[in-house]
Enzyme design. Sequence first.
Site, short mmCIF file in Angstrom:
data_model
loop_
_atom_site.label_atom_id
_atom_site.label_comp_id
_atom_site.label_asym_id
_atom_site.label_seq_id
_atom_site.Cartn_x
_atom_site.Cartn_y
_atom_site.Cartn_z
CE LYS A 78 -3.78 -2.54 2.04
NZ LYS A 78 -4.47 -3.04 3.22
CD GLN B 79 -3.42 -4.52 6.38
OE1 GLN B 79 -3.37 -3.51 5.68
NE2 GLN B 79 -3.86 -5.67 5.92
CG ASP C 51 -10.63 -0.93 3.90
OD1 ASP C 51 -11.01 -1.14 2.73
OD2 ASP C 51 -9.79 -1.63 4.48
#
Length: 296
Positions: free
Chosen positions: A47, A91, A114
């Site tokens: 990422k 994460q 997200d």
Amino acid sequence: MIVDGRKLADKIKLKIKKQVRAKNLRPGLGVILVGNDPASEIYVKAKEKACQEVGFYSRKIVLPADTSQKKIISSIKELNQDKKIHGVLMQLPLPRKFNQEEVIKAINPRKDVDCFHPFNIGELALFKKEINLDQILAPCTAKGVVKLIKYVDSQVRKKVVVVGRSNLTGKPIALLLLALGATVTICHSQTKDLTRETKRADILVVAAGKPRLIKENMVKKGAVVIDVGINRVKGKLVGDVDFEKVRKIAGFITSVPGGVGPMTIACLLENTLLLTLSHTRPDVTSGRYGMKTIIF
Ligand SMILES: NC(=O)c1ccc[n+]([C@@H]2O[C@H](COP(=O)([O-])OP(=O)(O)OC[C@H]3O[C@@H](n4cnc5c(N)ncnc54)[C@H](OP(=O)(O)O)[C@@H]3O)[C@@H](O)[C@H]2O)c1
């Protein structure tokens, strides 16, 4: 035919890079990593690298596995307040001892890159009309899966079967496809006859986290098969689909690696850019909590 997720992801990244340059933007992504799970470390590195490629700013906070829930939440708040950061990503999965729901809720919905915050996933669930996939905030893997499907077959108004009902993958994938007009069946570990369900699918999406769960006798001839699974078997990455056998039956199939993985990252960049644009355009903000999903 094997669907090349890397190629499509590169196209998306190029488009983002051009837009960032043309508008002279500096989107910022903040990532929090807890513990030293090798797979999570690899994903976070990928990422960061992707951010560099497209001209984004990135900031990483790494916390040891024995950190506290309080420290994770205070790190999220730090990123929430950082003006250079437009998207905050935790994460996942977190080591089991932590309360993942509470952590996700600490992310400012306007920076929830997200799209796992209950406010944003709720907005997605309450879709009122057909959505524009490139313009909405949706969970990155789900967006990546749907973009792959549309890449090979722009018509998604078909019978879709999603194997897996997790909040991370299965549910948001099903929600997005439903919003796009697909007829969706969701299967899970308690589904009585999985083969009967999967065999009916024109489009089969598998997100079960079970290596090679889907065999050739479970797939309709000519179906589009999207494999979300990433499993390590004897040091090798394999998907949830028995790729070598199913590829002979499927019309289109993704591989692992090289399928959904790169698309998840491309969609993470796309979401970061959408959030950056929403921050720089005051007219698109709404509500007390954050932004409306379908208004970019
Ligand atoms: N490519 C990417 O970018 C990406 C991103 C995220 C995750 N992943 C991968 O995607 C996979 C799924 O991740 P996840 O976080 O969604 O996993 P998860 O939370 O473990 O959920 C797995 C789901 O699959 C269902 N399931 C398990 N075994 C099954 C079986 N034998 N038959 C039918 N359904 C079954 C489970 O049913 P129950 O609900 O009944 O338990 C559950 O709903 C993992 O391999 C993960 O590494 C990939």
